[in-house]
Design a protein around this motif. Structure first.
Motif, short mmCIF file in Angstrom:
data_model
loop_
_atom_site.label_atom_id
_atom_site.label_comp_id
_atom_site.label_asym_id
_atom_site.label_seq_id
_atom_site.Cartn_x
_atom_site.Cartn_y
_atom_site.Cartn_z
N ASN A 61 6.89 3.40 -1.05
CA ASN A 61 6.11 3.15 -2.26
C ASN A 61 7.02 2.60 -3.35
OD1 ASN A 61 4.79 5.77 -0.87
ND2 ASN A 61 3.20 4.54 -1.83
N SER A 109 6.14 1.24 -6.83
CA SER A 109 5.08 0.98 -7.79
C SER A 109 5.63 0.40 -9.09
CB SER A 109 4.32 2.28 -8.09
OG SER A 109 5.22 3.27 -8.58
N TYR A 126 1.79 0.61 -4.77
CA TYR A 126 1.23 1.65 -5.63
C TYR A 126 1.75 3.01 -5.18
CZ TYR A 126 -1.99 -1.95 -7.25
OH TYR A 126 -2.51 -3.10 -7.78
N ASP A 128 -2.38 3.31 -0.78
CA ASP A 128 -1.38 4.05 -0.01
C ASP A 128 -1.99 4.69 1.24
OD1 ASP A 128 1.36 5.47 0.14
OD2 ASP A 128 -0.04 7.15 0.12
N ALA A 155 2.10 7.02 -3.96
CA ALA A 155 1.45 7.81 -2.91
C ALA A 155 0.23 8.51 -3.46
CB ALA A 155 2.44 8.83 -2.36
#
Length: 325
Positions: free
Chosen positions: A72, A74, A43, A50, A45
């Motif tokens: 990250n 996502s 996912y 996170d 930040a």
């Protein structure tokens, strides 16, 4: 004489290798880790996943003796990052965070990897607090008021989630079925995006994990209900959806996973480091701030849990008519 020494040295190396293999410790695992480890967070930040994963990684690196680089990745309701991890070699140098989302996506026909068979499950470490939030200046003071408004105004309001097939999305689909309401779903990539959308007036409702907690505490959001089995100690005045009259609960674990085939000695080293990190003040502090609970399982128990979770989620997805046709 020189040739004899060389032969003895070669024999020593061979014997050492045989001892390592006979003890179940491949040579590659014996000096693991000898370079930085990448931790994929699925996912963006700024959300609860996170924040807590980074704190956990920060603690674990002290026990592994190597940096842990958080990346990250996502998208896909939290499945893209997991798919990237699954495609990596099983050497322990690329690991990731996982939730129930890949299992949900698999049953919906939107995930190409089996969330049990194609991953190495290293450790379960936490649980989310899921809830329904609205802006504090909205007209809905309670969840009952919100549901009544939606009943009177079908498809007028929209709600945001961290993606299609995530636990808070499935919970809303269950509520929609149970309450007989119609509301528009807007999927985002994670909590930071759903929070921004609600703040900006692009949606009226969020169904998501507790990345909204700081905004609730700041008086910008109102927590209307939580999706848990019981009330949150941090927000004791807020009822569960069950208390409101709808038997809907959203659950999702947080765990550390890696690609299939990571040697057991490497899994043990990773498990031990992350388990110790759960006792670090930084990790405990961020979990408390987001009202998330520790929920530890070792590698073997976590694998068993994932198999049970796989079966239960399959039944729920089929009940909601979201299973692959």
């Amino acid at each position: 004489m020189h040739a004899l020494k060389k032969w003895k040295w070669t024999l020593f190396l061979l014997m050492t290798g045989l001892i390592l293999v006979s003890n179940g410790i491949p040579a590659a695992a014996a000096d693991y880790p000898n370079k930085p480890i990448t931790l994929v967070i699925q996912y963006p930040a700024g959300g609860s996943t996170d924040a807590t994963a980074r704190a956990l990684a920060n603690g674990a690196k002290k026990y592994l003796g190597q940096p842990i680089i958080c990346e990250n990745k996502s998208g896909g309701g939290g499945t893209v990052g997991v798919a990237l991890v699954a495609a990596k070699p099983g050497d322990g140098y690329t690991i990731g965070i996982v939730t129930s989302s890949p299992t949900i996506a698999y049953h919906m026909g939107k995930f190409n990897y089996h969330p049990v068979e194609d991953l190495t499950h290293i450790m379960r470490w936490g649980n989310y607090l899921f809830g329904v939030t609205v802006r504090s200046d909205s007209q809905w003071k309670t969840m009952k008021e919100l549901i009544q408004y939606i009943k009177s105004n079908p498809n007028k309001l929209s709600y945001g989630t961290p993606g299609v097939g995530t636990p808070p999305h499935l919970a809303m689909e269950e509520l929609i079925m149970a309450a007989g309401i119609e509301v528009i779903h807007i999927p985002y990539k994670g909590g930071a995006e759903t929070n921004a959308a609600l703040l900006g007036g692009h949606i009226e409702i969020i169904s998501d994990s507790s990345g909204w907690a700081p905004l609730v505490d700041a008086g910008k959001f109102r927590l209307a209900a939580n999706w848990g089995d019981q009330r949150s100690p941090r927000y004791p005045q807020v009822p569960t959806m069950r208390e409101i009259g709808y038997d809907v609960v959203a659950r999702s674990h947080l765990g550390i996973i890696g690609p299939k085939g990571i040697p057991k000695p490497i899994v043990a080293k990773l498990h031990d480091a992350f388990k110790k990190a759960m006792d670090e003040p930084e990790f405990k502090g961020i979990m408390k701030k987001l009202d998330m609970t520790d929920n530890y399982l070792n590698s073997d128990d976590y694998n068993r849990y994932m198999r049970q979770d796989f079966e239960q989620i399959g039944k729920l997805v089929k009940k909601l008519g979201l299973d692959k046709k």
